[in-house]
Design a protein around this motif. Sequence first.
Motif, PDB file in Angstrom:
ATOM      1  N   LEU A 157      10.799  20.422   5.513  1.00 37.76           N
ATOM      2  CA  LEU A 157      10.696  21.567   6.422  1.00 37.76           C
ATOM      3  C   LEU A 157      11.734  21.450   7.526  1.00 37.76           C
ATOM      4  N   VAL A 158      12.335  22.595   7.864  1.00 36.41           N
ATOM      5  CA  VAL A 158      13.209  22.699   9.039  1.00 36.41           C
ATOM      6  C   VAL A 158      12.729  23.883   9.852  1.00 36.41           C
ATOM      7  N   GLY A 159      12.477  23.648  11.126  1.00 40.77           N
ATOM      8  CA  GLY A 159      12.026  24.721  12.005  1.00 40.77           C
ATOM      9  C   GLY A 159      12.960  24.898  13.169  1.00 40.77           C
ATOM     10  N   HIS A 160      13.391  26.124  13.390  1.00 43.06           N
ATOM     11  CA  HIS A 160      14.262  26.427  14.534  1.00 43.06           C
ATOM     12  C   HIS A 160      13.457  27.131  15.602  1.00 43.06           C
ATOM     13  N   SER A 161      13.586  26.669  16.848  1.00 43.98           N
ATOM     14  CA  SER A 161      12.933  27.327  17.974  1.00 43.98           C
ATOM     15  C   SER A 161      11.412  27.347  17.766  1.00 43.98           C
ATOM     16  N   PRO A 201       5.816  16.834   3.311  1.00 40.69           N
ATOM     17  CA  PRO A 201       7.273  16.917   3.447  1.00 40.69           C
ATOM     18  C   PRO A 201       7.918  15.539   3.475  1.00 40.69           C
ATOM     19  N   ASP A 202       9.097  15.462   2.879  1.00 41.53           N
ATOM     20  CA  ASP A 202       9.869  14.226   2.963  1.00 41.53           C
ATOM     21  C   ASP A 202      10.369  14.034   4.392  1.00 41.53           C
ATOM     22  N   PHE A 203      10.913  15.082   4.976  1.00 40.07           N
ATOM     23  CA  PHE A 203      11.291  15.035   6.389  1.00 40.07           C
ATOM     24  C   PHE A 203      10.995  16.379   7.024  1.00 40.07           C
ATOM     25  N   VAL A 204      10.837  16.362   8.353  1.00 37.59           N
ATOM     26  CA  VAL A 204      10.646  17.577   9.134  1.00 37.59           C
ATOM     27  C   VAL A 204      11.668  17.549  10.253  1.00 37.59           C
ATOM     28  N   LEU A 205      12.472  18.579  10.335  1.00 37.09           N
ATOM     29  CA  LEU A 205      13.558  18.645  11.312  1.00 37.09           C
ATOM     30  C   LEU A 205      13.325  19.808  12.257  1.00 37.09           C
ATOM     31  N   PHE A 206      13.282  19.516  13.558  1.00 34.64           N
ATOM     32  CA  PHE A 206      13.158  20.540  14.588  1.00 34.64           C
ATOM     33  C   PHE A 206      14.528  20.784  15.208  1.00 34.64           C
ATOM     34  N   LEU A 207      14.902  22.058  15.371  1.00 28.78           N
ATOM     35  CA  LEU A 207      16.177  22.424  15.990  1.00 28.78           C
ATOM     36  C   LEU A 207      15.906  23.314  17.197  1.00 28.78           C
ATOM     37  N   GLY A 208      16.374  22.882  18.371  1.00 26.04           N
ATOM     38  CA  GLY A 208      16.165  23.678  19.584  1.00 26.04           C
ATOM     39  C   GLY A 208      14.700  23.977  19.812  1.00 26.04           C
ATOM     40  N   ASP A 215      20.694  23.775  25.733  1.00 29.10           N
ATOM     41  CA  ASP A 215      19.703  24.720  25.222  1.00 29.10           C
ATOM     42  C   ASP A 215      18.495  24.755  26.160  1.00 29.10           C
ATOM     43  N   VAL A 216      18.305  25.887  26.828  1.00 26.82           N
ATOM     44  CA  VAL A 216      17.226  25.995  27.812  1.00 26.82           C
ATOM     45  C   VAL A 216      15.853  26.120  27.144  1.00 26.82           C
ATOM     46  N   THR A 223      25.046  30.377  24.199  1.00 27.68           N
ATOM     47  CA  THR A 223      25.021  30.378  22.728  1.00 27.68           C
ATOM     48  C   THR A 223      24.328  29.162  22.130  1.00 27.68           C
ATOM     49  N   ALA A 224      23.914  28.212  22.973  1.00 27.30           N
ATOM     50  CA  ALA A 224      23.401  26.940  22.458  1.00 27.30           C
ATOM     51  C   ALA A 224      22.212  27.123  21.520  1.00 27.30           C
ATOM     52  N   HIS A 225      21.286  28.011  21.873  1.00 28.82           N
ATOM     53  CA  HIS A 225      20.052  28.113  21.098  1.00 28.82           C
ATOM     54  C   HIS A 225      20.262  28.732  19.716  1.00 28.82           C
ATOM     55  N   SER A 226      21.317  29.501  19.546  1.00 27.62           N
ATOM     56  CA  SER A 226      21.558  30.175  18.262  1.00 27.62           C
ATOM     57  C   SER A 226      22.666  29.524  17.445  1.00 27.62           C
ATOM     58  N   SER A 227      23.141  28.348  17.853  1.00 31.82           N
ATOM     59  CA  SER A 227      24.313  27.754  17.201  1.00 31.82           C
ATOM     60  C   SER A 227      23.983  26.566  16.303  1.00 31.82           C
ATOM     61  N   TYR A 228      22.717  26.241  16.120  1.00 32.09           N
ATOM     62  CA  TYR A 228      22.373  25.027  15.362  1.00 32.09           C
ATOM     63  C   TYR A 228      22.747  25.131  13.886  1.00 32.09           C
ATOM     64  N   TRP A 229      22.478  26.294  13.272  1.00 33.40           N
ATOM     65  CA  TRP A 229      22.701  26.410  11.830  1.00 33.40           C
ATOM     66  C   TRP A 229      24.174  26.247  11.469  1.00 33.40           C
ATOM     67  N   GLY A 230      25.075  26.602  12.375  1.00 31.04           N
ATOM     68  CA  GLY A 230      26.499  26.478  12.084  1.00 31.04           C
ATOM     69  C   GLY A 230      27.115  25.198  12.583  1.00 31.04           C
ATOM     70  N   ASN A 231      26.325  24.300  13.157  1.00 30.57           N
ATOM     71  CA  ASN A 231      26.840  23.046  13.710  1.00 30.57           C
ATOM     72  C   ASN A 231      27.075  22.042  12.581  1.00 30.57           C
ATOM     73  N   THR A 232      28.291  21.515  12.489  1.00 31.81           N
ATOM     74  CA  THR A 232      28.635  20.603  11.390  1.00 31.81           C
ATOM     75  C   THR A 232      27.876  19.281  11.480  1.00 31.81           C
ATOM     76  N   ASP A 233      27.546  18.835  12.698  1.00 32.77           N
ATOM     77  CA  ASP A 233      26.758  17.606  12.834  1.00 32.77           C
ATOM     78  C   ASP A 233      25.359  17.806  12.256  1.00 32.77           C
ATOM     79  N   VAL A 234      24.789  18.986  12.466  1.00 35.21           N
ATOM     80  CA  VAL A 234      23.472  19.291  11.908  1.00 35.21           C
ATOM     81  C   VAL A 234      23.554  19.335  10.386  1.00 35.21           C
ATOM     82  N   MET A 235      24.605  19.964   9.850  1.00 35.62           N
ATOM     83  CA  MET A 235      24.779  20.017   8.394  1.00 35.62           C
ATOM     84  C   MET A 235      24.869  18.613   7.798  1.00 35.62           C
TER      85      MET A 235
END
Length: 641
Positions: free
Chosen positions: A350-354, A426-433, A480-481, A605-617
Amino acid sequence: PVVIENGERNDLMVNWSGIEDIEAEPTRIWLCREKETDEWQPLRHVDCKALNKTPDQPVVIENGRATADPTWGKMRYNYIRGELFLTSATWFMKTEDENDKKKTFLIPMEESDALVVEQLYQNAVYAASSYGKGINSITSQIPFVDGKYRVELVKQNGQYTMRKVPIGWFAKSYDLQRGYGPYTLEGEEDEDELGPVNHLVFAIHGIGEAMFHKDDFRFVLSMKDEMTRLRIQIQKRQIESWKKACETAKKKGTPKPPPPNRVEVVPIIWYDRIHSSSNELMQSLQATTLNTIPALREIANDVVFDILMYMTPNFCYNVLECVTDQIIATYDMFKKHHPDFVSNGGKFSLVGHSLGSVICWDLLSILKEEQTPKKDEHGVHITKDGFSSDVGYQQYASTEVKNRASYGSWGPSLPKALNRHLPFEPDFVLFLGSPLGQFLTLRGAHPVFDELREASGENTEISPFTLPCNSVHNVFSPSDVVAYRIEPLLLPRGTSDVPPPVYLTAQGQGVRLHVKAKQLSVNIQKTMDDTKKSMNIFMAGLRDQATSLLQQLDERNGGEAKRAKTEEAEESDAPLAFPLAGKQRRLDFQLQPNLIDSEYLSAVTAHSSYWGNTDVMDYIIDLTNSTEESSDDAEMAEPTK
């Protein structure tokens, strides 16, 4: 297609324009589009071949992601809601882009019209060959079935072309093209090189998705488009890394490594459960919204509304039910298209954003309750009246609470028990922002985690709380506020020296040079401050007294004090290990800042930029590789000052 023998009959030599497919029978190209106003896009080459083999029955395409039904002219997604228009063609009309005259795009011709064009083209080819009587000997015009247009064989600038011409006035003519021509779909070649899929990641969106799905809002991609781009970029990076490994193996004279396995990412959409046009609250909210500054008010209605509604038990239940049903349906459909996935070691994550990260947490809380024989009073909380919650901040505000843990909860508050749950761990759970830290604080979870630690009887400052998954990762941008940390909630309340988060790094890579330089600057400043304090202590004579006292104790106790001090220092220097984090040991991971980065400008733009971040990929790729290596060697990030 023209035959010239020994240089004879030069008058029969024909140059063609618009003939991309020179085969005797043109290859049929299959295309799709979402709306009738959209441009037709060709399907993957392998999917076109599959459809051409069985053009009269449904065919699973896109590696199981969709099913094409030629009979009904539809392409339906298998893992998400939605369908596209489907068609096929061998001849196309060329037209200019209204916004860019230099750009042309192709419109597929109706099958009845294409047959007429193909007939005239074949007549011309035969007439121009050594067996014909010359291209001028044939009829150069044939009307279409509808009687409004005809196809003409036209010679222009020394080349022959087929053209669709109106019969009458005030209609547009089109140059025609046989075959679609060469094309490359982004990600197709990379996906074909990868091994079979071995990881399915469910991605749950956060706040604002209702706004991102609107046609007039194109500043941020919708979740469906975002996940398509993420999948393509992940596969691209997998192939790039694999090719580098192949080059290294070639230089060393070792066998080439096998290609990495494919990662599938499926979006889970829940916003319409809250933002339905039939929802009475939404109707009332729209009615009371002022007409001034509409863009900002739209953000308030579509973004802030999500958070406020999820904090109410009824809407929380609706969202969790919606997400659970989608995951179960996708889980079953995915196994249908990949029957050997589980037996071959395939995993789900699972990956959850916000706000989606809070939903992930609550889904795991429900699964934990299902797996626990004895119900935890601090887990999933069922409200008394079905609407208002009687735990967490509401009790803190209304009652003089002595035992905070008794009113705390780490799970969601629901009007009734949810009778279904995740069909897998889940094998892993990733939270973004993630705002999860704020939600857990409001639920009063911190005292509960403290109570669990005290009840465990273990000599540790870290709560033993866990969820049913192998590992949890909380990734955030420092700008990211909306994002909050989780680790401090698992440490005792009042802990002043909270460990800094870990910089997010890909496996085998360290912190970037400019980040190290910033860390060095912070460390030097800290050392100077510590030195200044030490000098003050020395000038006051406190150090001499402390040294003398330690020497006396050491002589009296045979060095026991010194050894105890050394053991205490070693224990304090031991790396932190949060049970909730799993094999990674740490929970909070901070994105590395850019070389030139302003926290206030990045906050936009911080909160909406996770999916395009190469480090996250890269981090997702590392997690799906299922390696046993942990991030113990990750470098620590100094708190931003």
